[in-house]
Design an enzyme around this catalytic site. Structure first.
Site, PDB file in Angstrom:
ATOM      1  N   GLY A 111      14.482  36.597  37.332  1.00 35.89           N
ATOM      2  CA  GLY A 111      13.594  37.336  36.449  1.00 35.89           C
ATOM      3  C   GLY A 111      14.149  37.390  35.039  1.00 35.89           C
ATOM      4  O   GLY A 111      15.013  36.601  34.659  1.00 35.89           O
ATOM      5  N   ASN A 112      13.655  38.342  34.245  1.00 38.85           N
ATOM      6  CA  ASN A 112      14.144  38.512  32.879  1.00 38.85           C
ATOM      7  C   ASN A 112      14.048  39.984  32.500  1.00 38.85           C
ATOM      8  O   ASN A 112      13.643  40.819  33.313  1.00 38.85           O
ATOM      9  CB  ASN A 112      13.373  37.613  31.901  1.00 38.85           C
ATOM     10  CG  ASN A 112      11.882  37.852  31.966  1.00 38.85           C
ATOM     11  OD1 ASN A 112      11.404  38.944  31.703  1.00 38.85           O
ATOM     12  ND2 ASN A 112      11.133  36.815  32.347  1.00 38.85           N
ATOM     13  N   TYR A 113      14.393  40.306  31.248  1.00 34.13           N
ATOM     14  CA  TYR A 113      14.520  41.697  30.826  1.00 34.13           C
ATOM     15  C   TYR A 113      13.237  42.298  30.259  1.00 34.13           C
ATOM     16  O   TYR A 113      13.262  43.403  29.717  1.00 34.13           O
ATOM     17  CB  TYR A 113      15.622  41.808  29.769  1.00 34.13           C
ATOM     18  CG  TYR A 113      16.995  41.436  30.260  1.00 34.13           C
ATOM     19  CD1 TYR A 113      17.627  42.181  31.251  1.00 34.13           C
ATOM     20  CD2 TYR A 113      17.659  40.336  29.726  1.00 34.13           C
ATOM     21  CE1 TYR A 113      18.893  41.840  31.707  1.00 34.13           C
ATOM     22  CE2 TYR A 113      18.930  39.988  30.166  1.00 34.13           C
ATOM     23  CZ  TYR A 113      19.550  40.732  31.157  1.00 34.13           C
ATOM     24  OH  TYR A 113      20.791  40.402  31.604  1.00 34.13           O
TER      25      TYR A 113
END
Length: 396
Positions: free
Chosen positions: A208-210
């Site tokens: 995923g990412n932030y």
């Protein structure tokens, strides 16, 4: 937009009746005039004295208040009001409204109402989910009433589930939105994607990412405020949006791709703000991958390119706005993306600007179109959203 509006507030016999006080205060704070009509059962949960003190009006409950021939005219109330809100509305009152059983002042007022009617159900989960209640809700929707869906949470019975009346501030927002004049995007449908995607590795891990989704949600609220019909396809984020925004929750890129490609043909514009993962594991383990001394090796493959697909689908009159989050060579990458995705303009932001992009309340953008570049200072994301929608509005 509620300033000067006349609201009939119907209160029925629910434990949530105490929240009517907060609704009254909120409506009056926004400039509305409130007349309460309460059922006999409603008075068992909250007193007319309290309600009258808040509204500065006598509370109406009975057809006849005295024995001198005077009576309360439900017809006059139906002509007086700009809107009627029934909150809380019990299963019993829903059934009476759906079937025209006019045995109390609230129901006769509802049946006489010329203005829009908003209904906020409140009841236990089992009652709300019962086929009879759902049938009555569908009947009432079919009559043109707007149902303000209850929330999910802890109920008076001690159980948890759907049936908890929506919070007063959100109920007021629904009325505020519905009664405001039409905006510049009225009649337009805008698709917006927001947040990250999670690409599963195994049942407990993901790539995923932030992304927090704050920018995409701000764009959805701004479009909604300007009168657009908004569909928000949201990745896994802990944000809430206005009741009138149609929200579709997804997790993976494939799910977001499916939703976006289904909705875009019916849309006037799409704003692709989601931070979609570019890669996903080639295979997803069915069970948790245990720690090994030689480490973990994952084969990755590209995910679906949502922006490029919508760019190919785009027809005359449709508009496509894409985001480019870059770490280097920002302008070069954004200009290349503009052509590759067939976008009308690119919203460029950079991770090199402190206090912007992921997990922040501010952003700093440039808008790049085939004919020009516009640079903006650092601003709160709500204001950035307004800048972006100003540009989209010109195109639409």
């Amino acid at each position: 937009m509620l300033k000067g509006k006349k609201i009939v507030l119907g209160i029925t016999g629910s434990i949530a009746a105490y929240k009517a006080c907060l609704i009254i205060r909120g409506l009056i704070k926004r400039g509305a005039e409130v007349q309460v009509v309460i059922t006999p059962a409603g008075k068992e949960f909250i007193t007319p004295i309290t309600l009258s003190a808040l509204t500065h009006k006598p509370v109406i409950s009975e057809f006849f208040s005295q024995r001198d021939g005077t009576w309360h005219s439900h017809v006059d109330l139906g002509l007086w009001a700009d809107a009627m809100l029934i909150a809380p509305c019990t299963a019993s009152s829903l059934g009476k409204m759906a079937n025209g059983i006019a045995d109390n002042m609230l129901i006769t007022t509802y049946l006489s109402m010329k203005a829009p009617v908003f209904i906020a159900p409140a009841m236990d989960f089992d009652m709300y989910s019962h086929p009879t209640t759902q049938h009555n809700l569908e009947l009432l929707r079919g009559f043109g009433n707007q149902i303000i869906e209850p929330g999910t949470g802890f109920l008076a019975s001690g159980l948890e589930g759907k049936g908890r009346m929506e919070e007063p501030e959100k109920i007021i927002d629904v009325l505020d939105r519905a009664l405001e004049p039409t905006g510049p995007l009225t009649g337009k449908h805008v698709l917006i994607t927001a947040g990250p995607t999670y690409e599963k590795i195994d049942p407990v891990r993901f790539i995923g990412n932030y992304s927090s989704g704050k920018m995409g949600f701000a764009l959805a609220e701004e479009c909604y405020r300007r009168g657009a019909e908004v569909t928000l396809v949201a990745g896994p984020v802990a944000l809430k949006c206005s009741e009138g925004i149609h929200r579709i929750n997804v997790e993976s890129c494939d799910e977001m791709y499916q939703a976006a490609t289904e909705i875009f043909p019916k849309s006037d514009a799409a704003i692709l703000c989601a931070a979609v993962a570019d890669f996903k594991p080639s295979q997803i383990a069915e069970t948790k991958i245990n720690r090994e001394k030689n480490g973990l090796h994952i084969d990755l493959q590209p995910t679906q390119d949502i922006a490029a697909t919508l760019g190919k689908m785009k027809k005359d009159g449709q508009r496509l706005v894409c985001f480019a989050l870059e770490t280097n060579d920002e302008t070069q990458h954004a200009e290349a993306k503009l052509k590759k995705k067939n976008a009308d303009f690119i919203v460029l932001n950079s991770t090199r600007i402190p206090g912007t992009t992921f997990r922040t309340d501010d952003n700093q953008i440039a808008i790049i179109s085939p004919s020009r570049r516009l640079d903006f200072p650092k601003k709160p994301k709500a204001e950035v959203a307004a800048d972006i929608i100003d540009q989209l509005e010109q195109l639409l």
